[in-house]
Design an enzyme around this catalytic site. Structure first.
Site, PDB file in Angstrom:
ATOM      1  N   HIS A  37       0.831  -1.210   0.000  1.00 34.13           N
ATOM      2  CA  HIS A  37       0.000   0.000   0.000  1.00 34.13           C
ATOM      3  C   HIS A  37       0.866   1.260   0.000  1.00 34.13           C
ATOM      4  O   HIS A  37       0.559   2.240  -0.672  1.00 34.13           O
ATOM      5  CB  HIS A  37      -0.924   0.016   1.225  1.00 34.13           C
ATOM      6  CG  HIS A  37      -2.189  -0.760   1.036  1.00 34.13           C
ATOM      7  ND1 HIS A  37      -2.229  -2.134   1.021  1.00 34.13           N
ATOM      8  CD2 HIS A  37      -3.476  -0.350   0.845  1.00 34.13           C
ATOM      9  CE1 HIS A  37      -3.480  -2.533   0.846  1.00 34.13           C
ATOM     10  NE2 HIS A  37      -4.256  -1.484   0.724  1.00 34.13           N
ATOM     11  N   LYS A 103      -9.271  -8.430   8.624  1.00 32.08           N
ATOM     12  CA  LYS A 103      -9.820  -8.713   9.956  1.00 32.08           C
ATOM     13  C   LYS A 103      -9.619  -7.507  10.854  1.00 32.08           C
ATOM     14  O   LYS A 103      -8.640  -6.781  10.720  1.00 32.08           O
ATOM     15  CB  LYS A 103      -9.163  -9.955  10.565  1.00 32.08           C
ATOM     16  CG  LYS A 103      -7.703  -9.777  10.937  1.00 32.08           C
ATOM     17  CD  LYS A 103      -7.206 -10.905  11.812  1.00 32.08           C
ATOM     18  CE  LYS A 103      -5.691 -10.913  11.934  1.00 32.08           C
ATOM     19  NZ  LYS A 103      -5.193 -10.479  13.229  1.00 32.08           N
TER      20      LYS A 103
END
Lengths: 174, 281
Positions: A37, A103
């Site tokens: 990212h 998650k």
């Protein structure tokens, strides 16, 4: 009842999903963790073309185990999504990302971007990496090979069980 | 003196890496089955079913239970009569990790520099090794691979002694509940009370090795474990942080004498995939 979904997504596909919906997802998704990212955002800063087209797509926050012989991939459960909070709003707004899989809870900045652009956050089952690997039928590294497990993989999913944890209206199960 | 060969340690460690990654210990499996019975949330029960299915697939297909095959953390008890034929125990253990993580297709999760390049070492070394000398001629090695998601939710505070028992309860419960779904609940909660700052953290990690279902041998601490567990499970965080009764499987407290001015408390969490393997050479 589980909703059967397939990538890529349209905005209306995404806005029809509600927090708490159980989903099975098939189709192509891209992996990415914080290191990938960070690079994607640096490329956006420099006006470069990203190595993957994320419009209408899903990013799965995962760093898989190496593939044992005869398998497309090793164990491949989700990592903690909060580490991507610094980057996700930009990827959602600028690249047209429609879904994230991971998650744990997300920050307010991410939820704002999700509402504005029409993006959903699915929870995969943390710690169920072997089970999830059985829903991945193809895998190949498509960018940032030098990052090892943090490289961007293109995965082909077959009926991966997920839960809509945060929907595009900002409703959250957390 | 008794000689233990370097290669024997290396091979044992290599095998343990594969075993720990793929075989969920029986006590953890049992704890998950028991917890499922107590979970009322429908979604929560679905997660428990997936954990149990996952452990079966991992065991049969020799796939790691979790893709985060962890930092290789070792607790070694080395008998005072043990000698290694060449090299050090640390070198032998690292050689075993290097071989095991490759042989069993485990993820290499260690970066060489924590702040700048963060470049992967690509063999999962160096391991973290806690070495203790004990009487006798045996070498006892425990490997507890530690995932980053749960490790990141660790907490440590130097409490004032005046904060007492309630201070400990509040700090631990808050650390676990504020972690939410990040450490892959239901977790095993390791707590270290006393010692120095770093010793409290060491005890918190060591507490994770206790078999699920065992309590502190000191009644006062056993009661404290029960009270903290009840409060954590009353929080509603639940499996994966998505709601339910079971947020933790166990609270394990280790304690140690401490300085009269201090009361260090450390919390270290283990995910529901609480892995460990041991061998005696």
């Amino acid at each position: 009842m589980k909703k059967v979904l397939h990538t890529p997504f349209s905005e209306s596909d995404i806005r029809a999903l509600k927090a708490g919906d159980r989903v099975v997802l098939s189709g192509t998704v891209y992996t990415g963790r914080d290191a990938a990212h960070k690079r994607l955002c640096a490329m956006l800063d420099n006006g470069e073309t990203l190595p993957v087209d994320l419009a209408g797509q899903a990013i799965y926050f995962v760093g898989p185990c190496p593939a044992p012989p005869g398998r497309p991939i090793g164990s491949a459960g989700p990592t903690t999504s909060g580490r991507m909070d610094a980057y996700s709003p930009r990827i959602i707004r600028q690249c047209g990302l429609r879904a994230m899989i991971g998650k744990g809870d997300r920050g307010e900045g991410v939820k704002e971007a999700m509402k504005e652009a029409g993006c959903v956050y699915f929870a995969a089952t943390g710690g169920a990496g072997a089970l999830i690997a059985n829903s991945i039928i193809e895998a190949e590294v498509v960018a940032f090979d030098d990052l090892g497990p943090e490289a961007i993989y293109k995965l082909e999913l077959k009926e991966l069980p997920l839960v809509v944890a945060i929907d595009a209206e900002g409703n959250s199960l957390y | 003196m008794r000689i233990v060969e370097f290669d024997r340690i290396k091979e044992a460690v290599c095998a343990m890496c594969g075993q720990a990654a793929c075989d969920l210990p029986d006590d953890v499996l049992e704890a998950l089955k028991n917890a499922r019975q107590k979970e009322h949330s429908e979604l929560g029960r679905e997660f428990f079913d997936q954990y149990l299915q996952n452990s079966e697939i991992a065991r049969k297909e020799r796939l790691p239970l979790c893709q985060d095959t962890g930092f290789a953390v070792f607790f070694i008890k080395m008998g005072s009569e043990v000698m290694i034929d060449h090299g050090t125990v640390s070198e032998a253990v690292n050689a075993g990790v290097r071989e095991g993580y490759k042989k069993f297709f485990l993820r290499k999760s260690i970066v060489a520099d924590p702040l700048f390049e963060r470049k992967n070492t690509f063999d999962n070394t160096p391991a973290v090794i806690h070495l203790e000398q004990v009487p006798g001629d045996k070498l006892h090695i425990t490997l507890a691979p530690k995932g980053g998601g749960s490790e990141n939710m660790s907490a440590l505070r130097m409490l004032k002694p005046s904060e007492g028992r309630q201070g400990v309860v509040d700090f631990v419960v808050n650390a676990v509940t504020s972690a939410g779904g990040n450490p892959c609940p239901p977790t095993i909660v390791g707590v270290g009370i006393g010692g120095t700052m770093e010793y409290a953290a060491y005890m918190a990690k060591k507490a994770l090795l206790r078999k699920a279902g065992e309590h502190s041998s000191d009644d006062r601490y056993a009661q404290l474990e029960a009270e903290i567990l009840e409060k954590i499970n009353a929080s509603g965080v639940g499996p994966q942080g998505l709601g339910g009764e079971i947020t933790a499987l166990a609270v394990n407290i280790e304690f140690h004498p401490c300085h009269l001015a201090s009361m260090p408390v450390a919390v270290n969490l283990n995910c529901h995939t609480a892995r460990h393997a041991e061998v005696e050479l």
